[in-house]
Design an enzyme around this catalytic site. Structure first.
Site, PDB file in Angstrom:
ATOM      1  N   LYS A   1       0.803  -1.222   0.000  1.00  0.00           N
ATOM      2  CA  LYS A   1       0.000   0.000   0.000  1.00  0.00           C
ATOM      3  C   LYS A   1       0.843   1.283   0.000  1.00  0.00           C
ATOM      4  O   LYS A   1       0.368   2.332  -0.409  1.00  0.00           O
ATOM      5  CB  LYS A   1      -0.953   0.015   1.207  1.00  0.00           C
ATOM      6  CG  LYS A   1      -2.068  -1.014   1.122  1.00  0.00           C
ATOM      7  CD  LYS A   1      -3.310  -0.401   0.572  1.00  0.00           C
ATOM      8  CE  LYS A   1      -4.561  -1.272   0.560  1.00  0.00           C
ATOM      9  NZ  LYS A   1      -4.523  -2.613   1.093  1.00  0.00           N
TER      10      LYS A   1
ATOM     11  N   SER B   1      -9.051   0.064   6.483  1.00  0.00           N
ATOM     12  CA  SER B   1      -9.083  -0.938   7.543  1.00  0.00           C
ATOM     13  C   SER B   1      -7.682  -1.232   8.054  1.00  0.00           C
ATOM     14  O   SER B   1      -7.481  -2.127   8.843  1.00  0.00           O
ATOM     15  CB  SER B   1      -9.735  -2.225   7.020  1.00  0.00           C
ATOM     16  OG  SER B   1      -8.996  -2.710   5.927  1.00  0.00           O
TER      17      SER B   1
ATOM     18  N   GLU C   1      -9.709 -13.703  -3.982  1.00  0.00           N
ATOM     19  CA  GLU C   1     -10.400 -13.026  -2.881  1.00  0.00           C
ATOM     20  C   GLU C   1     -10.937 -14.054  -1.890  1.00  0.00           C
ATOM     21  O   GLU C   1     -10.988 -15.246  -2.183  1.00  0.00           O
ATOM     22  CB  GLU C   1     -11.509 -12.109  -3.419  1.00  0.00           C
ATOM     23  CG  GLU C   1     -12.623 -12.837  -4.132  1.00  0.00           C
ATOM     24  CD  GLU C   1     -13.632 -11.885  -4.776  1.00  0.00           C
ATOM     25  OE1 GLU C   1     -13.585 -10.676  -4.518  1.00  0.00           O
ATOM     26  OE2 GLU C   1     -14.474 -12.381  -5.538  1.00  0.00           O
TER      27      GLU C   1
ATOM     28  N   GLY D   1     -16.383 -13.333   0.670  1.00  0.00           N
ATOM     29  CA  GLY D   1     -16.737 -12.102  -0.041  1.00  0.00           C
ATOM     30  C   GLY D   1     -16.312 -12.178  -1.489  1.00  0.00           C
ATOM     31  O   GLY D   1     -15.325 -11.573  -1.891  1.00  0.00           O
TER      32      GLY D   1
ATOM     33  N   ASP E   1     -17.436 -10.872  -4.180  1.00  0.00           N
ATOM     34  CA  ASP E   1     -18.069  -9.840  -5.014  1.00  0.00           C
ATOM     35  C   ASP E   1     -17.276  -9.586  -6.298  1.00  0.00           C
ATOM     36  O   ASP E   1     -17.851  -9.295  -7.344  1.00  0.00           O
ATOM     37  CB  ASP E   1     -18.222  -8.537  -4.227  1.00  0.00           C
ATOM     38  CG  ASP E   1     -16.887  -7.996  -3.773  1.00  0.00           C
ATOM     39  OD1 ASP E   1     -16.290  -8.608  -2.864  1.00  0.00           O
ATOM     40  OD2 ASP E   1     -16.418  -6.995  -4.331  1.00  0.00           O
TER      41      ASP E   1
ATOM     42  N   SER F   1       1.058  -9.801  -0.328  1.00  0.00           N
ATOM     43  CA  SER F   1       0.735  -8.375  -0.273  1.00  0.00           C
ATOM     44  C   SER F   1       1.115  -7.659   1.017  1.00  0.00           C
ATOM     45  O   SER F   1       1.278  -6.442   1.004  1.00  0.00           O
ATOM     46  CB  SER F   1      -0.753  -8.177  -0.566  1.00  0.00           C
ATOM     47  OG  SER F   1      -1.535  -8.959   0.298  1.00  0.00           O
TER      48      SER F   1
HETATM   49  C1  LIG Z   1      -5.279  -3.640   0.876  1.00  0.00           C
HETATM   50  C2  LIG Z   1      -4.708  -4.980   0.900  1.00  0.00           C
HETATM   51  C3  LIG Z   1      -5.114  -5.962  -0.035  1.00  0.00           C
HETATM   52  C4  LIG Z   1      -6.177  -5.701  -1.059  1.00  0.00           C
HETATM   53  O1  LIG Z   1      -5.755  -4.717  -1.963  1.00  0.00           O
HETATM   54  P1  LIG Z   1      -6.798  -3.950  -2.917  1.00  0.00           P
HETATM   55  O2  LIG Z   1      -5.965  -2.988  -3.659  1.00  0.00           O
HETATM   56  O3  LIG Z   1      -7.816  -3.306  -2.043  1.00  0.00           O
HETATM   57  O4  LIG Z   1      -7.422  -4.999  -3.765  1.00  0.00           O
HETATM   58  C5  LIG Z   1      -4.482  -7.186  -0.002  1.00  0.00           C
HETATM   59  N1  LIG Z   1      -3.535  -7.468   0.920  1.00  0.00           N
HETATM   60  C6  LIG Z   1      -3.131  -6.568   1.827  1.00  0.00           C
HETATM   61  C7  LIG Z   1      -2.075  -6.960   2.802  1.00  0.00           C
HETATM   62  C8  LIG Z   1      -3.703  -5.293   1.853  1.00  0.00           C
HETATM   63  O5  LIG Z   1      -3.297  -4.413   2.757  1.00  0.00           O
END
Ligand SMILES: *Cc1c(COP(=O)(O)O)cnc(C)c1O
Length: 325
Positions: free
Chosen positions: A57, A82, A208, A212, A214, A308
């Site tokens: 992020k 969140s 996902e 959820g 979606d 991520s």
């Molecule tokens: C925000 C986040 C996601 C999802 O990312 P999006 O861009 O909202 O699809 C996945 N893994 C982690 C660790 C995140 O912080």
């Protein structure tokens, strides 16, 4: 609806990469013989759990703030999140020397709230089951003149997130499949732009939580589907719908969206801890879980996997990993 798929291109990812140079970490791409044996594929893990503030992020947040003009810098930035986007905005704002206000759910992981405050963000809490965080964000941006940088539904955020896949392809060359964790679609949309440019034949698949789906429904229906807040251990993917900018890119450039269960996420966390000596948060395991548990058939394929993030309370980590072992 604006046609952002036409407006947003790989060139935006390249520009974001230039802005991020020297600010974001170029995270490692790791491999594991055990993971390859388990899945039957050749897996390349892009480890954004080692990114600054512990998740990809930072890329999108920093890119968005780097584009602010003087008036925007003077008033500061506001966002809702969140967790990881909150930390990303707070850190990026601090690096840019501007003020940040972060709207967070009152049940957000304690570690993420604490880190956000430590990075200098002002935290405002809300109830994620009864209140509309986007409305609160809009009100604060109107009242204080701050620029709202949402967690995923923003072209600069998408372009920034895409730099993770750009780095991955630069290191691995072309791949057969790219698996990407999916919440609101910032990471998936950005990575899909990079994949189309750098590995045109690569299948791009979003992953996902089962609770959820979606995104899966939206891709199949051809329009954004809204659901209730999903209950899942993947707290970074508890979103109710894809973003508008995100879906424009996803519907053009993403091949499929699959789902994994919470049990598969916890088992993947245990795998990373035991075999690769890595702390990965539940949401961070979405893409990997699809390969490690055979949800996507990766046998004989060269597969890129976005890990991520790695931000999880230690007590929560211990609980999930112990239950999965
Ligand atoms: C925000 C986040 C996601 C999802 O990312 P999006 O861009 O909202 O699809 C996945 N893994 C982690 C660790 C995140 O912080």
């Amino acid at each position: 609806m604006t046609d952002t798929a036409a407006a947003l291109s790989y060139h935006d990812v390249e520009l974001a990469a230039r802005r991020l140079e020297g600010a974001a970490h170029r995270t490692p791409v790791l491999t594991s013989t055990t993971a390859d044996k388990l899945s039957g594929g050749t897996l390349f893990f892009k480890c954004e759990n080692y990114q600054r503030m512990g998740a990809f992020k930072f890329r999108g947040a920093y890119n968005a703030i780097a584009k602010f003009d003087d008036a925007q810098r003077a008033a500061g930035v506001v966002t809702f999140s969140s967790g990881n986007h909150a930390q990303a905005i707070a850190l990026s704002a601090k690096l840019a020397g501007i003020k940040s206000v972060i709207i967070m759910p009152n049940d957000a992981p304690a570690l993420k709230v604490k880190a956000t405050k430590e990075y200098g963000g002002e935290v405002v809490t809300y109830d994620r089951y009864t209140e509309d965080r986007e409305a609160i964000g809009r009100r604060l941006s109107e009242e204080r003149g701050m620029t709202l940088v949402p967690p995923y539904d923003h072209p600069d955020v998408i372009a920034g997130q895409g730099t993770a896949a750009k780095e991955l392809f630069e290191e691995t060359g072309e791949l057969d499949i790219l698996l990407v964790c999916l919440g609101g679609g910032g990471l998936l949309a950005g990575c899909a732009l990079a994949a189309r440019a750098l590995s045109p034949n690569c299948k791009v698949i979003g992953v996902e939580p089962e609770a959820g789906n979606d995104g899966q429904q939206s891709l199949r229906l051809g329009e954004i589907v809204h659901i209730a807040v999903p209950k899942t251990i993947a707290d970074g993917a508890m979103v109710t719908h894809l973003g508008v900018h995100n879906f424009e890119v996803i519907k053009h450039h993403v091949d499929d969206i699959v789902t994994v269960s919470d049990a598969q996420l916890a088992s993947s966390m245990a795998f990373f801890a035991e075999r690769m000596k890595m702390v990965v948060e539940p949401t961070g395991c979405l893409a990997a879980a699809a390969a490690l548990h055979g949800v996507v058939d990766v046998r004989g394929k060269r597969v890129g996997i976005l890990i991520s993030g790695g931000n999880v309370d230690l007590s929560r980590f211990a609980e999930l990993v112990t239950a999965a072992a």
